[in-house]
Motif scaffolding. Structure first.
Motif, PDB file in Angstrom:
ATOM      1  N   CYS A 139       1.822  11.519  -2.797  1.00 37.01           N
ATOM      2  CA  CYS A 139       1.933  10.919  -1.456  1.00 37.01           C
ATOM      3  C   CYS A 139       2.960  11.684  -0.622  1.00 37.01           C
ATOM      4  O   CYS A 139       2.702  12.055   0.523  1.00 37.01           O
ATOM      5  CB  CYS A 139       2.316   9.443  -1.579  1.00 37.01           C
ATOM      6  SG  CYS A 139       2.627   8.672   0.010  1.00 37.01           S
ATOM      7  N   ARG A 143       4.605   9.000   5.250  1.00 42.30           N
ATOM      8  CA  ARG A 143       4.406   9.226   3.813  1.00 42.30           C
ATOM      9  C   ARG A 143       5.317   8.272   3.055  1.00 42.30           C
ATOM     10  O   ARG A 143       6.508   8.527   2.922  1.00 42.30           O
ATOM     11  CB  ARG A 143       4.728  10.675   3.440  1.00 42.30           C
ATOM     12  CG  ARG A 143       3.727  11.641   4.028  1.00 42.30           C
ATOM     13  CD  ARG A 143       4.015  13.078   3.637  1.00 42.30           C
ATOM     14  NE  ARG A 143       3.029  13.952   4.255  1.00 42.30           N
ATOM     15  CZ  ARG A 143       3.007  15.266   4.127  1.00 42.30           C
ATOM     16  NH1 ARG A 143       3.931  15.871   3.387  1.00 42.30           N
ATOM     17  NH2 ARG A 143       2.082  15.993   4.729  1.00 42.30           N
ATOM     18  N   THR A 146      -4.724   9.232   3.553  1.00 39.73           N
ATOM     19  CA  THR A 146      -5.319   8.340   2.552  1.00 39.73           C
ATOM     20  C   THR A 146      -4.422   7.115   2.425  1.00 39.73           C
ATOM     21  O   THR A 146      -3.192   7.241   2.520  1.00 39.73           O
ATOM     22  CB  THR A 146      -5.376   9.074   1.188  1.00 39.73           C
ATOM     23  OG1 THR A 146      -6.129  10.267   1.368  1.00 39.73           O
ATOM     24  CG2 THR A 146      -5.992   8.225   0.091  1.00 39.73           C
ATOM     25  N   LEU A 147      -5.028   5.957   2.221  1.00 42.01           N
ATOM     26  CA  LEU A 147      -4.222   4.740   1.994  1.00 42.01           C
ATOM     27  C   LEU A 147      -4.753   4.053   0.736  1.00 42.01           C
ATOM     28  O   LEU A 147      -5.951   3.814   0.611  1.00 42.01           O
ATOM     29  CB  LEU A 147      -4.311   3.818   3.207  1.00 42.01           C
ATOM     30  CG  LEU A 147      -3.474   2.535   3.161  1.00 42.01           C
ATOM     31  CD1 LEU A 147      -2.902   2.212   4.530  1.00 42.01           C
ATOM     32  CD2 LEU A 147      -4.297   1.349   2.662  1.00 42.01           C
ATOM     33  N   ARG A 148      -3.866   3.806  -0.218  1.00 38.13           N
ATOM     34  CA  ARG A 148      -4.251   3.147  -1.483  1.00 38.13           C
ATOM     35  C   ARG A 148      -3.536   1.811  -1.580  1.00 38.13           C
ATOM     36  O   ARG A 148      -2.366   1.701  -1.213  1.00 38.13           O
ATOM     37  CB  ARG A 148      -3.830   3.999  -2.675  1.00 38.13           C
ATOM     38  CG  ARG A 148      -4.415   5.390  -2.672  1.00 38.13           C
ATOM     39  CD  ARG A 148      -5.634   5.447  -3.575  1.00 38.13           C
ATOM     40  NE  ARG A 148      -6.064   6.802  -3.783  1.00 38.13           N
ATOM     41  CZ  ARG A 148      -7.223   7.302  -3.341  1.00 38.13           C
ATOM     42  NH1 ARG A 148      -8.063   6.542  -2.664  1.00 38.13           N
ATOM     43  NH2 ARG A 148      -7.551   8.555  -3.592  1.00 38.13           N
ATOM     44  N   THR A 159       0.845  -1.190   0.000  1.00 31.98           N
ATOM     45  CA  THR A 159       0.000   0.000   0.000  1.00 31.98           C
ATOM     46  C   THR A 159       0.880   1.240   0.000  1.00 31.98           C
ATOM     47  O   THR A 159       2.085   1.168   0.260  1.00 31.98           O
ATOM     48  CB  THR A 159      -0.924   0.046   1.240  1.00 31.98           C
ATOM     49  OG1 THR A 159      -0.144   0.371   2.400  1.00 31.98           O
ATOM     50  CG2 THR A 159      -1.646  -1.274   1.467  1.00 31.98           C
ATOM     51  N   LEU A 219      -4.034   2.637   9.854  1.00 28.93           N
ATOM     52  CA  LEU A 219      -3.984   4.065   9.516  1.00 28.93           C
ATOM     53  C   LEU A 219      -4.473   4.910  10.697  1.00 28.93           C
ATOM     54  O   LEU A 219      -3.841   5.910  11.063  1.00 28.93           O
ATOM     55  CB  LEU A 219      -4.839   4.324   8.261  1.00 28.93           C
ATOM     56  CG  LEU A 219      -4.776   5.722   7.667  1.00 28.93           C
ATOM     57  CD1 LEU A 219      -3.352   6.106   7.295  1.00 28.93           C
ATOM     58  CD2 LEU A 219      -5.667   5.814   6.418  1.00 28.93           C
ATOM     59  N   THR A 263       0.659   5.245   1.560  1.00 32.04           N
ATOM     60  CA  THR A 263      -0.147   6.125   2.406  1.00 32.04           C
ATOM     61  C   THR A 263       0.589   7.426   2.702  1.00 32.04           C
ATOM     62  O   THR A 263       1.824   7.435   2.830  1.00 32.04           O
ATOM     63  CB  THR A 263      -0.564   5.436   3.725  1.00 32.04           C
ATOM     64  OG1 THR A 263      -1.383   6.347   4.480  1.00 32.04           O
ATOM     65  CG2 THR A 263       0.615   5.020   4.572  1.00 32.04           C
ATOM     66  N   ASP A 264      -0.205   8.500   2.799  1.00 31.71           N
ATOM     67  CA  ASP A 264       0.376   9.778   3.243  1.00 31.71           C
ATOM     68  C   ASP A 264      -0.069  10.090   4.666  1.00 31.71           C
ATOM     69  O   ASP A 264       0.026  11.231   5.120  1.00 31.71           O
ATOM     70  CB  ASP A 264      -0.004  10.916   2.282  1.00 31.71           C
ATOM     71  CG  ASP A 264      -1.507  11.137   2.198  1.00 31.71           C
ATOM     72  OD1 ASP A 264      -2.268  10.441   2.902  1.00 31.71           O
ATOM     73  OD2 ASP A 264      -1.925  12.020   1.428  1.00 31.71           O
TER      74      ASP A 264
END
Ligand code: GLY
Length: 427
Positions: free
Chosen positions: A311, A264, A202-204, A196, A253, A198-199
């Motif tokens: 990110c 990040r 948000t987590l993608r 994944t 998160l 993440t910043d």
């Protein structure tokens, strides 16, 4: 956009190839890189675990984005040093990197946030270990607390074996990393990797994947740094994906946020899916996995450089993010004897032939140039990666690519992705 990438393995070569597909990317500098990368992009032979050397290089190159590939510099706080000087960095600071740098820290984090994982005891003496073993039944899992280059985990069938492994860790087999140990409950099931990005807000997720850690076919022989991977995992259905998100990704998160740990970068979830179908965390890594990245990134269908920059700037939500409905397989070629002792300097041939095949690419890990010839220089030498509309197609293409390449003593597994060929979970 100009990028500076730190690292030297197959993962970093995969990142270079993914960045090259981004229309906005200009110069990509790599430190230290390897022979394969140096044929494509400037490489700088500097020590990436030395924050001062990194500051000097970043000041000279002035990149728009620095991407830190491996855990070593992340755990030493190289990202913090670079950020302090105003650089935009993809990779967590030292505090976030503790999720990989200390297994006891990561386990305590999971416990605080109700994230499912194997029960554990933290041990600082042989008597702690004996007490922890007495509470459990074999097989026993012993882990060094700190970084150990993937070698700090022992699965022991007897108390004697477990105590011997613990003694050798306490005696310094992994330096300071083994002065604190974890004894964990053994988890049965099927392993799954979720990479994944993440910043912190948000987590993608990238495509799911699976690593093959043992050196021989049929998951036999000692553990390695990874003999191959495939993506996505066909048995990961929507129900399980949703459960992983609710029970693991979101609580992680929220945990980072509630503890005010800035993050990040890439966050790797090593998961076990138990025979009952419950997902549990085996480990966090604070970087992209190797060799999973080599199979996962070819399936990323948006602008990778833009996504990582977003990110690093804390704007991941605004970055387009999509994954192709295709399949990828990575077969790793290793030196004879790996993961034990192996020779170096063996000439390699056939890479150009493999790369001329459609949907096949060759990513370098342990290669070097000697008198103008490409030779082996590490245990894991090359990754042959292929994509296809089906998993079957990707497997066939990857192995046709492997057939083109030769070096004395080359070893590879012949069953990468094959145990899930007929669909369904392997166990
Ligand atoms: N594939 C496991 C790792 O990257 O550590």
């Amino acid at each position: 956009m100009n990028v500076l990438l730190l690292g030297s393995g197959g993962r970093e070569h995969a990142i270079v190839r993914a960045l090259r597909k981004s229309p906005g990317v200009g110069r990509i500098d790599v430190a230290p890189g390897n022979a394969g990368m140096s044929a494509e992009t400037p490489c700088h032979p500097v020590d990436i675990t030395n924050p001062d050397a990194m500051l000097e290089l970043a000041a000279a190159l002035n990149p728009d984005l620095v991407i830190i590939g491996p855990e070593g510099p992340l755990c030493l706080g190289v990202a913090d040093s670079l950020r302090k000087e105003g650089h935009v960095v993809f990779g967590p600071g030292r505090q976030g990197a503790m999720l990989e740098g200390s297994k006891s820290y990561a386990k305590a984090f999971m416990k605080r946030h109700g994230i499912p994982t194997a029960d554990f005891d933290i041990c600082v003496s042989p008597s702690d270990v004996s007490a922890a073993l007495a509470k459990r039944r074999p097989p026993f899992v012993i882990k060094a607390d700190g970084l150990a280059a993937g070698k700090g985990v022992v699965i022991a069938d007897t108390v004697r074996e477990a105590e011997d492994a613990a003694s050798s860790m306490f005696a310094g087999a992994f330096g300071e990393s083994g002065k604190t140990l974890l004894v964990e409950d053994f988890m049965a099931g099927d392993e799954l990797t979720l990479l994944t990005v993440t910043d912190g807000t948000t987590l993608r997720t990238l495509a799911s994947s699976q690593d093959h850690k043992r050196v021989f076919d049929g998951d036999k022989g000692p553990n390695t740094g990874g003999m191959g991977a495939f993506a996505p995992v066909p048995w990961l259905d929507a129900g399980l994906t949703d459960r992983i998100r609710r029970e693991i990704l979101e609580p992680t998160l929220r945990g980072l946020q509630s503890e005010r740990i800035p993050y990040r970068g890439a966050l790797y979830f090593g998961l076990m899916i138990t025979p009952e179908g419950a997902p549990k965390v085996v480990e966090y890594n604070v970087r992209f996995g190797d060799p999973e990245t080599q199979a996962v990134l070819p399936l990323f269908a948006d602008d990778f450089a833009r996504a990582l920059l977003a990110c690093a700037e804390g704007k991941l939500e605004s970055a387009p993010w999509s994954i192709a409905a295709r399949h990828a397989v990575d077969v790793v070629l290793t030196s004879n004897g790996y993961p034990g002792k192996y020779p170096a300097g063996i000439p390699i041939t056939g890479i150009r032939e493999a790369e001329s095949m459609e949907h096949v690419s060759v990513l370098h890990a342990g290669t070097a140039l000697k008198d103008g010839r490409l030779v082996t220089s590490g245990g894991r030498v090359l990754n042959v990666v292929a994509t296809g509309d089906t998993l079957e197609e990707a497997i066939e293409r990857a192995y046709r690519g492997v057939e083109c390449i030769s070096f004395d003593g080359a070893h590879f597994r012949k069953d990468i992705a094959r145990k899930i060929r007929k669909g369904g979970r392997p166990s």
